[in-house]
Design an enzyme around this catalytic site. Structure first.
Site, PDB file in Angstrom:
ATOM      1  N   TRP A 101       0.821  -1.223   0.000  1.00 22.02           N
ATOM      2  CA  TRP A 101       0.000   0.000   0.000  1.00 22.02           C
ATOM      3  C   TRP A 101       0.846   1.261   0.000  1.00 22.02           C
ATOM      4  O   TRP A 101       0.571   2.208  -0.737  1.00 22.02           O
ATOM      5  CB  TRP A 101      -0.985   0.001   1.169  1.00 22.02           C
ATOM      6  CG  TRP A 101      -2.113  -0.967   0.955  1.00 22.02           C
ATOM      7  CD1 TRP A 101      -2.425  -2.048   1.719  1.00 22.02           C
ATOM      8  CD2 TRP A 101      -3.077  -0.958  -0.113  1.00 22.02           C
ATOM      9  NE1 TRP A 101      -3.514  -2.706   1.191  1.00 22.02           N
ATOM     10  CE2 TRP A 101      -3.937  -2.058   0.074  1.00 22.02           C
ATOM     11  CE3 TRP A 101      -3.293  -0.129  -1.220  1.00 22.02           C
ATOM     12  CZ2 TRP A 101      -4.999  -2.357  -0.791  1.00 22.02           C
ATOM     13  CZ3 TRP A 101      -4.345  -0.415  -2.083  1.00 22.02           C
ATOM     14  CH2 TRP A 101      -5.184  -1.520  -1.859  1.00 22.02           C
ATOM     15  N   ASP A 172      -1.385   6.337   6.703  1.00 26.42           N
ATOM     16  CA  ASP A 172      -2.480   5.532   6.156  1.00 26.42           C
ATOM     17  C   ASP A 172      -2.812   4.451   7.182  1.00 26.42           C
ATOM     18  O   ASP A 172      -2.128   3.438   7.276  1.00 26.42           O
ATOM     19  CB  ASP A 172      -2.046   4.911   4.823  1.00 26.42           C
ATOM     20  CG  ASP A 172      -3.097   3.949   4.262  1.00 26.42           C
ATOM     21  OD1 ASP A 172      -4.173   3.807   4.882  1.00 26.42           O
ATOM     22  OD2 ASP A 172      -2.829   3.349   3.201  1.00 26.42           O
ATOM     23  N   LYS A 196     -12.066  -1.974   6.845  1.00 25.15           N
ATOM     24  CA  LYS A 196     -11.325  -2.933   7.668  1.00 25.15           C
ATOM     25  C   LYS A 196     -11.797  -2.867   9.113  1.00 25.15           C
ATOM     26  O   LYS A 196     -12.246  -3.854   9.668  1.00 25.15           O
ATOM     27  CB  LYS A 196      -9.828  -2.671   7.594  1.00 25.15           C
ATOM     28  CG  LYS A 196      -9.112  -3.261   6.379  1.00 25.15           C
ATOM     29  CD  LYS A 196      -9.308  -2.486   5.114  1.00 25.15           C
ATOM     30  CE  LYS A 196      -8.670  -3.117   3.895  1.00 25.15           C
ATOM     31  NZ  LYS A 196      -7.855  -2.179   3.115  1.00 25.15           N
TER      32      LYS A 196
HETATM   33  C1  LIG Z   1      -7.380  -1.529   2.012  1.00 19.94           C
HETATM   34  C2  LIG Z   1      -6.305  -0.517   2.090  1.00 19.94           C
HETATM   35  C3  LIG Z   1      -6.234   0.568   1.200  1.00 19.94           C
HETATM   36  C4  LIG Z   1      -7.185   0.729   0.030  1.00 19.94           C
HETATM   37  O1  LIG Z   1      -8.461   1.001   0.420  1.00 19.94           O
HETATM   38  P1  LIG Z   1      -9.592   1.255  -0.682  1.00 19.94           P
HETATM   39  O2  LIG Z   1     -10.760   1.630   0.158  1.00 19.94           O
HETATM   40  O3  LIG Z   1      -9.778  -0.008  -1.455  1.00 19.94           O
HETATM   41  O4  LIG Z   1      -9.144   2.384  -1.536  1.00 19.94           O
HETATM   42  C5  LIG Z   1      -5.224   1.483   1.367  1.00 19.94           C
HETATM   43  N1  LIG Z   1      -4.318   1.365   2.346  1.00 19.94           N
HETATM   44  C6  LIG Z   1      -4.351   0.337   3.224  1.00 19.94           C
HETATM   45  C7  LIG Z   1      -3.329   0.245   4.298  1.00 19.94           C
HETATM   46  C8  LIG Z   1      -5.342  -0.634   3.121  1.00 19.94           C
HETATM   47  O5  LIG Z   1      -5.380  -1.660   3.985  1.00 19.94           O
END
Ligand SMILES: *Cc1c(COP(=O)(O)O)cnc(C)c1O
Length: 360
Positions: A101, A172, A196
Site C-alpha cells: 500500500w 495511512d 477494515k
Molecule cells: C485496504 C487498504 C487501502 C485501500 O483502500 P480502498 O478503500 O480499497 O481504496 C489502502 N491502504 C491500506 C493500508 C489498506 O489496507
C-alpha cells in the site's frame, strides 16, 4: 456452525451492529423509512452524523485542534488527495515504503508533487522482512510531510513506534485505526478507508490538524478538498449516508465494548496466540521480523505449499473462511480486526494444530 471470517477487507462487522441495522432498515427512528432514504440535511440525519463524529473523537481522544472528515472513495483516494491538499506542486515530500500500500501511495504522489523522496523501505534481514530504524531514514530538509503506513495489510508488516518526524506526519491507518490506543497529537493527517476496522467500503475517515487544512493545490477535485469538506461538515455533496450511519453504529459498539484500550488488549492477545502457534510449529512460517509483525494481518506459509488448497478447504468446513493470502504474496493470511472475537483466533489455532499433525 459459527463462521469466523478472516477477510482482509471488506472485513467482518460486529454481529450486534448488523442486527441493529437490520432491525432499523424499514423503520429508522420511527420515521417508517430507512436511514438511506432521508435527506442528509434533515435534523435527524445531522444529529446522527454529529454523534458519530463525537463518538470517534471520544474513542481516539482526538484533540480539538483536529478536524474529522467523513469522505468518499475509501483509502486509496487519499493517495492523491494528500499530496494535492497538503503539498504545493513544487514541494518535496518524504515517503517510507514498507509494503504494497505505501508503495502505491509513493507512486501516486509523483503525479502531484515536484520531488517525492524515498526515505526508507522495508528490507530482508536474517530474521525476516524489517523496517529500518528511524535513525537510518533519509529524510529531506523542509519536507511538506512524511508519509507512511503503520500497518501494511497485504504484507503483515507494522511499525509499532510513531516516527519522531519534524515534518507533519501523514499515516495511512486503513487497517489499524481504532485497534489500540494512539497519540493522535503526534500526527498531521491520519486517514483510513472504512472497510477494515470501521464499516462499509467506499468510505473513509480523515483526521487532520487544522493548520494543515489550507489547500495547497487549487486543482484538487472539490469533493476531495479537505478544506472544503471541513467547512461543509463533510457534506459538500451527498455523503455515503448508509456508510456513515453504519460506522456510527460501530463506534457505539466500540464504546460499549470498552473502547480502544479494551480492543488493544484483545487484539494483542489474539495476535500472540496465532504467532505462538506459527513459531512453535515447524509446519508454519511467518516471514516478518518479530519487531515489525502486524497485530491485525498475519500472513503465514505452510511448509508444504502443495497443501494450500486442502488447508483452505478443510478450514472452510470448520467455518474458518477467507484465509487465502493476497494474490501478491500467496500462502495464507488471517486478518483479525476489532470485530474478530478471541474465540475466532482460538478456533483457527486449534484447526492449524490438528492440520499440521495430520499432514506432517
Ligand atoms: C485496504 C487498504 C487501502 C485501500 O483502500 P480502498 O478503500 O480499497 O481504496 C489502502 N491502504 C491500506 C493500508 C489498506 O489496507
Amino acid at each position: 456452525m459459527t463462521i469466523h471470517n478472516f477477510s482482509a477487507g471488506p472485513a467482518m462487522l460486529p454481529a450486534a451492529v448488523l442486527k441493529k441495522a437490520q432491525a432499523e432498515l424499514l423503520d429508522w427512528q420511527g420515521r417508517g423509512v430507512s436511514v438511506m432514504e432521508v435527506s442528509h440535511r434533515s435534523p435527524e440525519y445531522v444529529a446522527m452524523a454529529e454523534e458519530a463524529e463525537q463518538n470517534l473523537r471520544d474513542l481516539m481522544a482526538i484533540p480539538d485542534n483536529y478536524a474529522v472528515l467523513f469522505m468518499h472513495g475509501g483509502g486509496r483516494n487519499h493517495f492523491s488527495a494528500v499530496p494535492q491538499n497538503i503539498a504545493s506542486a513544487d514541494a518535496t515530500v518524504d515517503y517510507v515504503t514498507t509494503g504494497s500500500w505505501s508503495q502505491i501511495a509513493f507512486d501516486e504522489a509523483k503525479k502531484y508533487v515536484g520531488k517525492v523522496n524515498l526515505a526508507a523501505s522495508a528490507e530482508d534481514t536474517a530474521q525476516g522482512k524489517a523496517i529500518p530504524q528511524f535513525e537510518n531514514w533519509q529524510l529531506s530538509e523542509g519536507a511538506a510531510y512524511l508519509h507512511y503506513c503503520p500497518n501494511e495489510t497485504v504484507d503483515g508488516i507494522a511499525l509499532h513506534e510513531i516516527p519522531d518526524s519534524k515534518a507533519p506526519l501523514v499515516a495511512d491507518m486503513s487497517s489499524v485505526i481504532l485497534a489500540e490506543p494512539l497519540d493522535v497529537s503526534k500526527f498531521g493527517v491520519i486517514y483510513a478507508g472504512a472497510q477494515k476496522n470501521i464499516g462499509p467500503s467506499g468510505f473513509s475517515v480523515v483526521i487532520i490538524r487544522k493548520d494543515l487544512l489550507e489547500t495547497r493545490q487549487n486543482r484538487v477535485c472539490t469533493v476531495m478538498n479537505y478544506q472544503v469538506q471541513d467547512a461543509e461538515r463533510s457534506m459538500y455533496n451527498t455523503p455515503n449516508t448508509w456508510a456513515w450511519y453504519l460506522s456510527g453504529e460501530v463506534f457505539k459498539w466500540l464504546k460499549a465494548e470498552g473502547g480502544v484500550a479494551a480492543m488493544g488488549e484483545r487484539n494483542h492477545a489474539k495476535a500472540r496466540l496465532l504467532y505462538e502457534c506459527i513459531d512453535n510449529n515447524p509446519f508454519y512460517q511467518n516471514q516478518v521480523h518479530p519487531r515489525n509483525r502486524s497485530i491485525m494481518n498475519v500472513p503465514f506459509q505452510l511448509a508444504k505449499p502443495e497443501l494450500d488448497a486442502t488447508f483452505l478447504k478443510e478450514a472452510a468446513e470448520e467455518g474458518l473462511v477467507a484465509l487465502k493470502g493476497h494474490r501478491f504474496v500467496g500462502g495464507m493470511r488471517a486478518s483479525m480486526y476489532n470485530a474478530m472475537p478471541y474465540e475466532g483466533t482460538q478456533a483457527l489455532v486449534d484447526f492449524m494444530t490438528r492440520f499440521a499433525q495430520r499432514n506432517r
